[in-house]
Scaffold this active site. Structure first.
Site, mmCIF file in Angstrom:
data_model
loop_
_atom_site.group_PDB
_atom_site.id
_atom_site.type_symbol
_atom_site.label_atom_id
_atom_site.label_comp_id
_atom_site.label_asym_id
_atom_site.label_seq_id
_atom_site.Cartn_x
_atom_site.Cartn_y
_atom_site.Cartn_z
ATOM 1 N N ASP D 12 0.780 -1.198 -0.105
ATOM 2 C CA ASP D 12 0.080 0.064 0.231
ATOM 3 C C ASP D 12 0.863 1.298 0.138
ATOM 4 O O ASP D 12 1.678 1.412 0.876
ATOM 5 C CB ASP D 12 -0.888 -0.093 1.224
ATOM 6 C CG ASP D 12 -2.021 0.839 1.279
ATOM 7 O OD1 ASP D 12 -1.955 1.797 0.515
ATOM 8 O OD2 ASP D 12 -3.061 0.824 1.910
ATOM 9 N N HIS D 14 -0.496 4.709 -0.297
ATOM 10 C CA HIS D 14 -1.141 5.716 0.286
ATOM 11 C C HIS D 14 -0.364 6.420 1.238
ATOM 12 O O HIS D 14 -0.491 6.028 2.519
ATOM 13 C CB HIS D 14 -2.600 5.448 0.743
ATOM 14 C CG HIS D 14 -3.323 4.927 -0.554
ATOM 15 N ND1 HIS D 14 -3.554 3.720 -0.907
ATOM 16 C CD2 HIS D 14 -4.263 5.573 -1.488
ATOM 17 C CE1 HIS D 14 -4.405 3.315 -1.946
ATOM 18 N NE2 HIS D 14 -4.854 4.627 -2.188
HETATM 19 C C1 B12 Z 1 -5.326 9.806 -3.295
HETATM 20 C C2 B12 Z 1 -5.649 8.255 -3.457
HETATM 21 C C3 B12 Z 1 -4.757 7.610 -4.234
HETATM 22 C C4 B12 Z 1 -3.338 8.284 -4.814
HETATM 23 C C5 B12 Z 1 -2.448 8.138 -3.632
HETATM 24 C C6 B12 Z 1 -1.179 8.888 -3.817
HETATM 25 C C7 B12 Z 1 -0.258 8.515 -2.647
HETATM 26 N N1 B12 Z 1 0.724 7.904 -2.965
HETATM 27 O O1 B12 Z 1 -0.608 8.627 -1.384
HETATM 28 C C8 B12 Z 1 -3.204 7.256 -5.871
HETATM 29 C C9 B12 Z 1 -4.164 7.767 -7.174
HETATM 30 C C10 B12 Z 1 -1.800 7.054 -6.545
HETATM 31 C C11 B12 Z 1 -3.786 5.903 -5.550
HETATM 32 C C12 B12 Z 1 -3.664 4.666 -5.949
HETATM 33 C C13 B12 Z 1 -4.247 3.616 -5.619
HETATM 34 N N2 B12 Z 1 -5.627 3.682 -4.894
HETATM 35 CO CO1 B12 Z 1 -6.179 4.792 -3.846
HETATM 36 N N3 B12 Z 1 -7.240 6.561 -3.261
HETATM 37 C C14 B12 Z 1 -6.817 7.740 -3.029
HETATM 38 C C15 B12 Z 1 -7.950 8.379 -2.192
HETATM 39 C C16 B12 Z 1 -8.823 9.254 -3.513
HETATM 40 C C17 B12 Z 1 -7.657 9.323 -1.058
HETATM 41 C C18 B12 Z 1 -6.734 8.798 -0.284
HETATM 42 C C19 B12 Z 1 -6.178 10.068 0.708
HETATM 43 O O2 B12 Z 1 -5.090 10.670 0.342
HETATM 44 N N4 B12 Z 1 -6.981 10.658 1.549
HETATM 45 C C20 B12 Z 1 -6.738 11.719 2.449
HETATM 46 C C21 B12 Z 1 -6.148 10.988 3.821
HETATM 47 C C22 B12 Z 1 -5.731 12.381 4.985
HETATM 48 O O3 B12 Z 1 -7.086 10.308 4.284
HETATM 49 P P1 B12 Z 1 -7.179 8.797 4.456
HETATM 50 O O4 B12 Z 1 -6.306 8.111 3.422
HETATM 51 O O5 B12 Z 1 -8.649 8.178 4.200
HETATM 52 O O6 B12 Z 1 -6.861 8.768 5.798
HETATM 53 C C23 B12 Z 1 -7.747 9.060 6.933
HETATM 54 C C24 B12 Z 1 -8.495 7.894 7.578
HETATM 55 O O7 B12 Z 1 -8.609 6.805 6.881
HETATM 56 C C25 B12 Z 1 -7.617 7.710 8.854
HETATM 57 N N5 B12 Z 1 -6.602 6.827 9.177
HETATM 58 C C26 B12 Z 1 -5.657 6.331 8.423
HETATM 59 N N6 B12 Z 1 -4.761 5.558 8.754
HETATM 60 C C27 B12 Z 1 -5.246 5.521 10.023
HETATM 61 C C28 B12 Z 1 -4.816 4.889 11.134
HETATM 62 C C29 B12 Z 1 -5.419 5.076 12.572
HETATM 63 C C30 B12 Z 1 -4.923 4.455 13.543
HETATM 64 C C31 B12 Z 1 -6.493 5.847 12.658
HETATM 65 C C32 B12 Z 1 -7.251 6.120 13.845
HETATM 66 C C33 B12 Z 1 -7.091 6.520 11.397
HETATM 67 C C34 B12 Z 1 -6.167 6.298 10.302
HETATM 68 O O8 B12 Z 1 -7.197 9.052 9.341
HETATM 69 C C35 B12 Z 1 -6.755 9.878 7.939
HETATM 70 C C36 B12 Z 1 -7.269 11.287 7.950
HETATM 71 O O9 B12 Z 1 -8.595 11.494 8.570
HETATM 72 C C37 B12 Z 1 -8.913 7.399 -1.771
HETATM 73 C C38 B12 Z 1 -10.352 7.305 -1.550
HETATM 74 C C39 B12 Z 1 -10.977 8.283 -0.529
HETATM 75 N N7 B12 Z 1 -10.619 8.195 0.698
HETATM 76 O O10 B12 Z 1 -11.547 9.441 -1.099
HETATM 77 C C40 B12 Z 1 -8.507 6.221 -2.802
HETATM 78 C C41 B12 Z 1 -8.371 4.662 -2.274
HETATM 79 C C42 B12 Z 1 -7.903 4.552 -0.708
HETATM 80 N N8 B12 Z 1 -7.578 4.060 -3.083
HETATM 81 C C43 B12 Z 1 -7.818 2.692 -3.586
HETATM 82 C C44 B12 Z 1 -7.232 1.760 -4.466
HETATM 83 C C45 B12 Z 1 -7.889 0.519 -4.556
HETATM 84 C C46 B12 Z 1 -5.868 2.244 -5.023
HETATM 85 C C47 B12 Z 1 -5.303 1.230 -5.967
HETATM 86 C C48 B12 Z 1 -4.893 -0.332 -5.434
HETATM 87 C C49 B12 Z 1 -5.746 1.178 -7.442
HETATM 88 C C50 B12 Z 1 -6.432 2.343 -7.775
HETATM 89 N N9 B12 Z 1 -7.717 2.054 -7.944
HETATM 90 O O11 B12 Z 1 -6.157 3.176 -8.320
HETATM 91 C C51 B12 Z 1 -3.952 2.272 -5.930
HETATM 92 C C52 B12 Z 1 -3.007 1.606 -4.780
HETATM 93 C C53 B12 Z 1 -1.849 1.161 -5.209
HETATM 94 C C54 B12 Z 1 -1.089 0.552 -3.757
HETATM 95 N N10 B12 Z 1 -0.221 -0.137 -4.094
HETATM 96 O O12 B12 Z 1 -1.440 0.809 -2.908
HETATM 97 C C55 B12 Z 1 -9.187 2.418 -2.935
HETATM 98 C C56 B12 Z 1 -8.962 1.400 -1.531
HETATM 99 C C57 B12 Z 1 -10.088 0.563 -1.625
HETATM 100 C C58 B12 Z 1 -10.549 -0.304 -0.537
HETATM 101 N N11 B12 Z 1 -10.144 0.045 0.705
HETATM 102 O O13 B12 Z 1 -11.585 -1.009 -0.711
HETATM 103 C C59 B12 Z 1 -9.708 3.820 -2.287
HETATM 104 C C60 B12 Z 1 -10.704 4.025 -0.975
HETATM 105 C C61 B12 Z 1 -10.482 4.306 -3.644
HETATM 106 C C62 B12 Z 1 -11.493 3.388 -3.953
HETATM 107 N N12 B12 Z 1 -12.821 3.636 -3.483
HETATM 108 O O14 B12 Z 1 -11.562 2.521 -4.982
HETATM 109 N N13 B12 Z 1 -4.810 6.354 -4.762
#
Ligand code: B12
Ligand code: B12
Lengths: 135, 455, 455, 135
Positions: D12, D14
């Site tokens: 992963d 992200h």
């Molecule tokens: C930006 C993004 C990308 C970027 C990432 C750039 C980078 N290097 O970071 C790119 C475009 C490259 C990408 C690629 C991929 N992505 Co992407 N991505 C996203 C997206 C749109 C936003 C993620 C993000 O940055 N959010 C902002 C941060 C701040 O928020 P967050 O990550 O959600 O984290 C928050 C909480 O989860 C929490 N949190 C996180 N960790 C922890 C730990 C603890 C202890 C606690 C309490 C809270 C916590 O706190 C954070 C702040 O509130 C999400 C969907 C979404 N959420 O809208 C999909 C998503 C995460 N991606 C996904 C996928 C599948 C991929 C890919 C595999 C393939 C693809 N479909 O493109 C590849 C991954 C390749 C790999 N090897 O992992 C899926 C995961 C699917 C699932 N879980 O079922 C998502 C959910 C999109 C979807 N619906 O399909 N991605």
């Protein structure tokens, strides 16, 4: 050539469908007497009697039809309109409703054909079929 | 006692109405919360205010609707009036209200304000303490507006033209002007007590292929008739046309023209706001697509920098929406407004010039009418087809103007009827459409154009 | 046997792969239906093509997904690859594929194409007979792309930079360039047999506050590296920035620059298309709002006249969407494209000039690098921070460029790191934001800017 | 001062949340060892042993956590990591899942705190509370 009286019932002023219905009925070879929007049930019945129409085709769009059409059965009896085909179509309830319930209700008021949210041409096809079978 | 006062006393005496206590009403308006006045809210907001439609027969259900709206952080509450009341048929309204209360089925398509009365309704408006906008469609709205203002409803939509030509078949137009003159005056009078009462014209008209020049001319005329009587806060409005460019052109032209004509009659101290209606024509029969259409409308409202938007719901083509559905629509639109940023300004000089010319020539013809007052000039202009609204059900309307959409979905005039737009302008309009010689082809194109937002 | 042929034989020999029959594959591509080629579809379409994302572990489920998409009249089918395959970890992919097949639970986030093999996958692509686009994120995609092309997948997304800096931590960048050189060459070779194979760069990068100049420079460089090898159909792309104006500016500049730099290296016969990605950053946790966001993105795609849009779903912030949800998103976008008409052209000269200057100065610095080949120049430029992608997880990336949103949500550079943009340009960028002196205030603003589309 | 090892598990990449977690933990006074994205379970365990950490806080966003974290229980036993608090958060399943089911599943793998789709600050508040009670 069938004669048809048409118009929009009650305080309803949605005119667009009415204009299209006029055009479509004429295109299908009906002789059309279009009373336009905002027409009360009595006015419809008067026009049917006056023109000796075969069909009364009422539209209602604003949801008020029920309030106005309950009395059809009494007027039908009063004027002895046995051979006239009564049709209503448009949007026949306030809010959303189940089609079957509505159809039953309006049939009980005396309508032969009830078209709630049915495409105009589908309805008119059915009307022609109905008239064909009747004659 | 002035004539106006006499008229007033006659109006409020009605078998369906409790007595009016005008002293109390004045006092209420004088000390009413500023938050009830949309004119106040306009002044203090820099985004597009969101207002849905909504009216239920019973007080209880209307109250619940407002509760839902409040949760969605609505900007302006609507009060939509049922169509019996619109036709002053308070008897039928009462009958249906009683049925609705007894059976928990809505037998009216709106809130019968006159039957509920101002004492009851005011409890609701002051409870929620947000601006309420009255949506009706009533040619003779005198009693209705007296009731509304006394209820704390400080935005009144409508006008003698916009609430008559699309909403009535036989109601006499000259009477409508006089009845609205009364409404304007009441609004102007009450405006002196606190923040101004806002009047709003209903730009969508029949929402069916109305050409921009007709919409704008009517907006300007209702604005002038209102300002003449002393109203100080007025909203001009129009509905999504079907072409983004045409919407932007309309917004730019209407804003300039409103300023121009207000000055022309010597009024410089009135505030004019712009209201945008989400698509008012026939909706798709698919709720997902309706959501998409609604969102696109919201986008355009921001592009044209409207001061307020009046929204629809995904239930539009089915019937009166449930309150949850309506509130969801508010929440969605507010979300879009929050996140939609960096909006460019859209200008199309050629189109704006053409539209401006059309508006000026119709306005000139109206002003040149020989009658002595503006309302008579306007009356005559409608009667002789200088102003002609496509698809109006009203007998006085000529229905000789024919419009059609060009390939970018702009509404274009192909028959001007008696409308005095110049040959140049007509040539410009016609140059945009490839016209078929075949009459039924034209009719089919019009039917298609009416259903332009269908699946 | 050339070196390239030798490399090829080594690559396709892999314990997880059936033998490749290259003669048969060539014959298949030569006689393949034109409808499988997006390059062909681009030529014959005048609207924005719609492509979702989507990949399921099992053949069966992928097939069902395509059936759903077909019903929604999709333009371009996606094939998203799981992340094990992306890291060439075919062993884990196989394990998870087996588990998925046995348990009816998806244990992979995409379709493990290499494990399924081209003989199986081709049955699916030819059955549906629509262009398929390969979405992966793989630095060493040689085997994957051989498998894809042999399967009838004639659009290959990615590139040495765009599939490395956002998608990998440790994979060696120089190797990525060489591996992608291989991919370009295979695509170029097969392009001679029928319609051209289309290559597409991945403009969104990390989708997190990437400044427009970085996106565009990387798009241009991947385009040049691809054209150099003989590719004749290439798509540059970028994602919704958060500001409508900035999107329009990017579209206009990228189109001009693509022409300019293709000519500069002497290539005039390649077709360059523009692809727009719906919002790629963090989505709201509300499905209704996600729908609104998605529709706004679609609107912008039409405003900037993109040739293709890659869409999201209302499930984005939750996980991989169900196929129904995904197909609904396609249908909604297609509806919006059908009814959204009369779109104005948006131009902002000042912004375009500034962005053009930034792009030129970075490109100049890359070209001025002393290395002998373009890919080495680019490699060096990334290594020394001339190109710097915010929020890249890759070790080689400097992460010294800092960006923030201005009041219209435009992304602005406030720290340029080693990026050679002029003082004038930096001053322009900084003049747009009111900067706080306080460091934690800046960090909080960045966190807020990341969540700019949240409720 | 608690020591915490953090990072994103498996294949992963992200990274955005990971950067924010780093900042937030530091702001709350933790000593942070951030292994970044693309970190395997063994690497996490090694780092925990090496730094003598109190907390292992794993993120997973791309839905693959389950495949990587099943083995935690065996590694825990092997290294006798009794006093370490194990935390996982992010998006813990492919597609949508019921929260309760997920929490149970990850607890059975040995995690003390499981935050599926939970706001970072809410999760970190709960972590501090948990550590408070423990000591
Ligand atoms: C930006 C993004 C990308 C970027 C990432 C750039 C980078 N290097 O970071 C790119 C475009 C490259 C990408 C690629 C991929 N992505 Co992407 N991505 C996203 C997206 C749109 C936003 C993620 C993000 O940055 N959010 C902002 C941060 C701040 O928020 P967050 O990550 O959600 O984290 C928050 C909480 O989860 C929490 N949190 C996180 N960790 C922890 C730990 C603890 C202890 C606690 C309490 C809270 C916590 O706190 C954070 C702040 O509130 C999400 C969907 C979404 N959420 O809208 C999909 C998503 C995460 N991606 C996904 C996928 C599948 C991929 C890919 C595999 C393939 C693809 N479909 O493109 C590849 C991954 C390749 C790999 N090897 O992992 C899926 C995961 C699917 C699932 N879980 O079922 C998502 C959910 C999109 C979807 N619906 O399909 N991605
Ligand atoms: C345009 C419009 C208006 C215009 C009308 C202009 C005019 N004079 O015609 C204006 C803005 C003035 C207006 C006013 C009002 N409207 Co209105 N209006 C619409 C709208 C958006 C489109 C109607 C239209 O022209 N469609 C195009 C024509 C061609 O299609 P159609 O009317 O649906 O007719 C088709 C079929 O129904 C069928 N059909 C019709 N009659 C018949 C008969 C037969 C036998 C058959 C087979 C078929 C058939 O064929 C037609 C062609 O396919 C509809 C919602 C929608 N459908 O999207 C609401 C709608 C009809 N209006 C509604 C309402 C409530 C009103 C108002 C009472 C108040 C208000 N909320 O504004 C007032 C009415 C005042 C009054 N006294 O009636 C409601 C009705 C509610 C209900 N049924 O539950 C609707 C459904 C909107 C809503 N969801 O609230 N409206």
């Amino acid at each position: 050539m069938y004669k048809v009286v048409t118009g929009v019932v009650g305080n309803d002023i949605h005119v667009v469908a009415n204009r299209l219905i006029d055009i479509s009925l004429q295109a299908r070879g009906f002789e059309v007497f279009n009373l336009g929007v905002n027409t009360y049930l009595e006015e419809f019945i008067d026009a049917v009697v006056e023109t000796d129409a075969d069909v009364l085709l009422i539209s209602s769009l604003n949801g008020e039809a029920e309030g106005w059409c309950r009395e059809l059965q009494f007027l039908m009896a009063e004027y002895e309109l046995k051979d006239v085909t009564f049709v209503i179509g448009g949007n026949l309830s306030v809010g959303e409703s189940k089609d079957e319930d509505l159809v039953k209700k309006y049939q009980s008021y005396g309508f032969d054909l009830v078209f709630h949210q049915i495409e105009l041409n589908d309805g008119l096809d059915q009307l022609e079929e109905f008239l064909g079978k009747k004659s | 006692m002035t004539l106006h006062q006499k008229e007033r006393q006659i109006i409020v005496k009605n078998q369906y109405v409790d007595s009016f206590d005008f002293d109390e009403i004045e006092e209420f308006i004088r000390s009413a919360s500023k938050d009830l006045f949309i004119s106040h809210k306009f002044k203090n907001s820099d985004t597009t205010l969101v207002q849905p439609r909504g009216g239920f027969p019973t007080y209880q259900k209307q109250f619940e609707l407002y509760e839902e709206f409040e949760k969605a952080d609505i900007d302006v509450m609507p009060l939509t009036i049922d169509s019996h009341t619109r036709l002053n048929d308070y008897g039928s309204a009462k009958k249906m209200l009683d049925l609705s209360e007894a059976n928990e089925v809505d037998m009216l398509n709106g809130y019968p304000l006159v039957n509920h009365g101002y004492r009851t309704t005011r409890k609701m408006t002051t409870h929620f303490n947000r601006p309420v906008s009255l949506r009706h469609g009533t040619p003779d709205a005198r009693l209705l507006i007296e009731t509304a203002l006394a209820s704390g409803i400080f935005e009144i939509e409508g006008g003698p033209i916009t609430y008559l030509l699309p909403y009535s078949k036989n109601f006499p137009l000259d009477k409508a002007f006089l009845y609205w003159k009364y409404v304007e005056r009441v609004c102007a009078d009450y405006s002196r007590l606190n923040e101004p009462i806002n009047r709003e014209s209903f730009g969508p008209l029949t929402a069916t292929l109305v050409p921009p020049c007709v919409t704008i001319v009517i907006q300007l005329l209702e604005m002038l008739l209102s300002l003449e009587e002393g109203v100080k806060s007025f909203s001009v409005s129009f509905a999504q046309s079907g072409s983004v460019t045409q919407d932007a052109v309309m917004a730019n032209v209407i804003r300039k023209m409103a300023d121009f004509y207000a000055k022309k009659i010597g009024i410089e101290d009135a505030t004019i706001n712009l209201v945008y209606h989400q698509w008012m024509g026939a909706f798709p029969r698919n709720k997902e697509f309706s959501d998409s259409l609604i969102n696109s409308s919201s986008f355009i409202a921001r592009l044209v920098r409207a001061d307020k938007i009046i929204i629809k719901t995904r239930d539009e083509s089915f019937g009166i929406p449930t309150m949850q559905c309506n509130a969801q629509s508010v929440a969605n639109t507010k979300y879009t407004f929050r996140v939609l940023k960096g909006l460019p300004l859209i200008i199309d000089e050629e189109e704006e010039e053409n539209l401006t010319k059309e508006v000026h020539s119709i306005m000139e013809a109206v002003f040149n009418d020989s009658a002595d007052t503006l309302w008579r000039k306007v009356f005559n202009s409608i009667k002789n087809g200088i102003i002609d609204v496509p698809f109006s059900p009203h007998v006085i309307n000529h229905n000789n103007v024919i419009t059609i959409r060009d390939e970018h979905s702009n509404i274009r005039i192909i028959e001007r009827g008696n409308m005095p737009i110049s040959d140049d302008c007509l040539t410009y309009e016609k140059s945009k459409v490839k016209l078929s010689e075949d009459k039924t082809a034209v009719i089919n194109k019009i039917i298609e154009d009416i259903g332009v937002m269908h699946e």
